[in-house]
Design a protein around this motif. Structure first.
Motif, PDB file in Angstrom:
ATOM      1  N   GLY A 105       0.850  -1.192   0.000  1.00 42.72           N
ATOM      2  CA  GLY A 105       0.000   0.000   0.000  1.00 42.72           C
ATOM      3  C   GLY A 105       0.879   1.232   0.000  1.00 42.72           C
ATOM      4  N   THR A 106       0.243   2.383   0.153  1.00 40.94           N
ATOM      5  CA  THR A 106       0.982   3.652   0.135  1.00 40.94           C
ATOM      6  C   THR A 106       2.077   3.667   1.199  1.00 40.94           C
ATOM      7  OG1 THR A 106      -1.075   4.691  -0.543  1.00 40.94           O
ATOM      8  CG2 THR A 106       0.662   6.156   0.226  1.00 40.94           C
ATOM      9  N   HIS A 135      -0.333  12.858   5.971  1.00 37.00           N
ATOM     10  CA  HIS A 135      -0.724  11.666   6.729  1.00 37.00           C
ATOM     11  C   HIS A 135       0.516  11.150   7.466  1.00 37.00           C
ATOM     12  CE1 HIS A 135      -1.836   7.349   7.110  1.00 37.00           C
ATOM     13  NE2 HIS A 135      -3.089   7.752   6.998  1.00 37.00           N
ATOM     14  N   SER A 137       1.850   8.459   7.500  1.00 35.75           N
ATOM     15  CA  SER A 137       2.728   7.595   6.698  1.00 35.75           C
ATOM     16  C   SER A 137       3.639   8.401   5.777  1.00 35.75           C
ATOM     17  CB  SER A 137       1.916   6.578   5.892  1.00 35.75           C
ATOM     18  OG  SER A 137       1.061   7.238   5.023  1.00 35.75           O
ATOM     19  N   VAL A 185      -3.659  14.839  -2.376  1.00 33.71           N
ATOM     20  CA  VAL A 185      -4.930  15.288  -1.794  1.00 33.71           C
ATOM     21  C   VAL A 185      -4.893  14.955  -0.302  1.00 33.71           C
ATOM     22  CG1 VAL A 185      -7.429  14.847  -1.709  1.00 33.71           C
ATOM     23  CG2 VAL A 185      -6.265  14.995  -3.926  1.00 33.71           C
ATOM     24  N   ASN A 187      -6.089  13.724   3.152  1.00 29.81           N
ATOM     25  CA  ASN A 187      -7.132  12.777   3.554  1.00 29.81           C
ATOM     26  C   ASN A 187      -8.076  13.382   4.582  1.00 29.81           C
ATOM     27  OD1 ASN A 187      -4.853  12.588   5.431  1.00 29.81           O
ATOM     28  ND2 ASN A 187      -6.038  11.004   6.439  1.00 29.81           N
ATOM     29  N   ASP A 212       2.389  11.335  -2.554  1.00 37.79           N
ATOM     30  CA  ASP A 212       1.512  10.384  -1.886  1.00 37.79           C
ATOM     31  C   ASP A 212       0.123  10.570  -2.504  1.00 37.79           C
ATOM     32  OD1 ASP A 212      -0.431   9.278  -0.285  1.00 37.79           O
ATOM     33  OD2 ASP A 212       0.341  10.096   1.600  1.00 37.79           O
ATOM     34  N   GLN A 215      -5.073   9.570  -1.662  1.00 30.07           N
ATOM     35  CA  GLN A 215      -6.413  10.155  -1.727  1.00 30.07           C
ATOM     36  C   GLN A 215      -6.710  10.805  -3.071  1.00 30.07           C
ATOM     37  OE1 GLN A 215      -8.691   9.647   0.476  1.00 30.07           O
ATOM     38  NE2 GLN A 215      -7.417   8.816   2.111  1.00 30.07           N
ATOM     39  N   SER A 235      -2.805   3.278  -2.867  1.00 26.73           N
ATOM     40  CA  SER A 235      -3.259   2.019  -2.249  1.00 26.73           C
ATOM     41  C   SER A 235      -4.445   1.447  -2.997  1.00 26.73           C
ATOM     42  CB  SER A 235      -3.706   2.265  -0.801  1.00 26.73           C
ATOM     43  OG  SER A 235      -2.652   2.777  -0.033  1.00 26.73           O
ATOM     44  N   LYS A 238      -8.251   1.941  -1.538  1.00 26.25           N
ATOM     45  CA  LYS A 238      -8.956   3.226  -1.638  1.00 26.25           C
ATOM     46  C   LYS A 238      -9.487   3.491  -3.046  1.00 26.25           C
ATOM     47  CE  LYS A 238      -6.101   5.247   1.979  1.00 26.25           C
ATOM     48  NZ  LYS A 238      -6.826   5.294   3.249  1.00 26.25           N
TER      49      LYS A 238
HETATM   50  N1  PMP Z   1      -1.519   8.739   2.706  1.00 29.03           N
HETATM   51  C1  PMP Z   1      -2.764   9.203   2.770  1.00 29.03           C
HETATM   52  C2  PMP Z   1      -3.056  10.590   2.318  1.00 29.03           C
HETATM   53  C3  PMP Z   1      -3.772   8.366   3.239  1.00 29.03           C
HETATM   54  O1  PMP Z   1      -5.030   8.814   3.301  1.00 29.03           O
HETATM   55  C4  PMP Z   1      -3.459   7.054   3.646  1.00 29.03           C
HETATM   56  C5  PMP Z   1      -4.521   6.116   4.188  1.00 29.03           C
HETATM   57  N2  PMP Z   1      -5.416   6.697   5.072  1.00 29.03           N
HETATM   58  C6  PMP Z   1      -2.149   6.629   3.559  1.00 29.03           C
HETATM   59  C7  PMP Z   1      -1.197   7.500   3.076  1.00 29.03           C
HETATM   60  C8  PMP Z   1      -1.727   5.254   3.954  1.00 29.03           C
HETATM   61  O2  PMP Z   1      -2.312   4.328   3.133  1.00 29.03           O
HETATM   62  P1  PMP Z   1      -2.281   2.778   3.485  1.00 29.03           P
HETATM   63  O3  PMP Z   1      -2.775   2.670   4.890  1.00 29.03           O
HETATM   64  O4  PMP Z   1      -3.203   2.161   2.501  1.00 29.03           O
HETATM   65  O5  PMP Z   1      -0.867   2.324   3.341  1.00 29.03           O
END
Ligand code: PMP
Length: 420
Positions: A105-106, A135, A137, A185, A187, A212, A215, A235, A238
């Motif tokens: 995922g992201t 975010h 992450s 974008v 989240n 990233d 979103q 990801s 989403k």
């Molecule tokens: N970046 C953004 C802007 C997100 O909204 C999210 C998920 N909420 C993530 C990263 C992380 O994505 P994932 O949990 O699918 O790895």
């Protein structure tokens, strides 16, 4: 909204969300005898038949491990898996399918860039630039590099509207910047960031860019070549695909120079105890057995979006989020958090005297699913002086009935808290 008003709205975008809604089996459920109003797609989107069927077909019809087998099932699985990669390439308009790395995922995509692209280039005092909207992450992986490599995180401030301050962005990017890592974008606020302007600023200074797109991918047509970015992450879950699968797009020139941070099967050309030769990208970054059915499901999700029309989806959602912002702002006691001019998919708000979790619970009793909390953006919460917000977020299956249900629900909540 009345039926006739809704009919007037639909031709504006040429997209029928109610028909789309019928493609999603879980949205046919009724909760407490009421129509399910799902406004939590920013956390995870629901899955259409096309995606569920693609995964089932894989497991029922031809599943086997990919890449290493000569037998028929393995060849069929490999072919479907690689077709999904090609589907992703088209979705992003990448130049070459070898630039598409399947990851979880992201989060994993950003960590991969941190370990394999950024860390080897860092000297103590070098900087990674992000924004205040990110975010977790797109924050924590860089903080880990701060600890490991002595790098420094610089944060581009935002305005009260929840928009990136471009002058401040220009000032933040300097000689020590090794990466600009920016959300497409938000989240939490739904802000669409000015990626083209940010890319131009970074390019002037020869700074690589990671976007990233978690979103953005569900809402906006994308073209990584036109965006001129070095890396783009999103990801599967989403974009109406399975969870546990996601994508890192990376320029081939970068990928081919990067050392993988996970070793194992499927990512090597030759292994001996004297040393190992890595496979070419993308296999180099896909150690171990991948999420085979997940990738195939993701391919199906992207095909589904293609068939619906990505421009049409974007136009529908753009009109609907505007409608939602206007309507929610009119509920007694509500304060919107962030008022960005360009917004996709999400809005956040608080209500005077009511805790966001209580609001979400009271809405749930009315079959309305929203999210309350910090949305993995605690620094952003701090920026607005709140610990949590209520977030309503849209998918292509939402329509004016959902917005109306949300506002009716919120008015009831406001009444319970004595707000007029
Ligand atoms: N970046 C953004 C802007 C997100 O909204 C999210 C998920 N909420 C993530 C990263 C992380 O994505 P994932 O949990 O699918 O790895």
């Amino acid at each position: 909204m009345t039926e006739s008003a809704e009919k007037i709205q639909r031709p504006r975008t040429g997209f029928d969300p109610q028909q789309a809604r019928a493609d999603f089996p879980v949205l046919q459920r009724r909760l407490q005898g009421q129509r399910l109003v799902y406004l939590d797609s920013a956390a995870s989107a629901q899955k259409p038949h096309a995606v569920i069927d693609a995964e089932l077909d894989c497991y029922r019809g031809y599943y086997a491990n990919v890449h290493r087998g000569v037998h028929t099932l393995s060849q069929e699985s490999t072919s479907a898996f690689e077709q999904a990669r090609e589907q992703v390439r088209g979705f992003l308009n990448a130049a070459d399918a070898r630039e598409i790395v399947f990851v979880r995922g992201t989060t994993e995509a950003i960590n991969l860039v941190a370990h394999s692209f950024v860390a080897p280039r860092l000297q103590p005092g070098d900087e990674i630039v992000i924004s205040h909207l990110e975010h977790h992450s797109n924050i924590v992986p860089w903080q880990l590099l701060e600890q490991r490599c002595g790098a420094r995180l610089r944060v581009i401030p935002i305005t009260d509207a929840g928009e990136i301050d471009l002058d401040a962005a220009a000032a933040a990017l300097g000689e020590r910047t090794r990466l600009l890592s920016i959300g497409h974008v938000s989240n939490t606020l739904g802000t669409i960031n000015p990626i083209a302007e940010l890319v131009a600023l970074a390019r002037q200074r020869e700074i690589p860019i990671l976007v990233d797109g978690a979103q953005a991918a569900p809402h906006l047509p994308l073209d990584v070549q036109a965006l001129d970015v070095d890396f783009y992450a999103f990801s599967g879950h989403k974009v109406y695909g399975p969870s546990g699968i996601g994508v890192l797009y990376g320029r081939y020139a970068h990928l081919s120079e990067m050392v993988p941070y996970q070793g194992g099967g499927d990512m090597i050309r030759k292994v001996s105890f004297a040393g190992t030769e890595f496979a070419d990208p993308p296999a180099r970054f896909e150690a171990g057995t991948p999420h085979i059915a997940g990738a195939i499901g993701l391919g199906a999700a992207l095909r589904y979006l293609e068939v619906q029309g990505r421009e049409q989806i974007a136009a529908h959602e753009c009109a609907l989020i505007e409608e939602a912002v206007q309507a929610v702002a009119g509920v007694p006691g509500v304060r919107l958090i962030g008022t960005p001019k360009a917004r996709a998919g999400a809005l956040s708000f608080i209500m005077e005297g009511a805790h966001p979790h209580d609001i979400a619970m009271l809405l749930d009793e009315q079959a309305i699913a929203v999210r309350a909390g910090h949305h993995c953006t605690q620094p952003l919460m701090e920026r607005y002086g709140v610990t949590a917000t209520v977030r309503a977020s849209l998918g292509l299956y939402n329509d004016s009935d959902d917005v109306e249900a949300l506002v009716t629900g919120l008015r009831k909540v406001a009444g319970i808290f004595g707000l007029r």
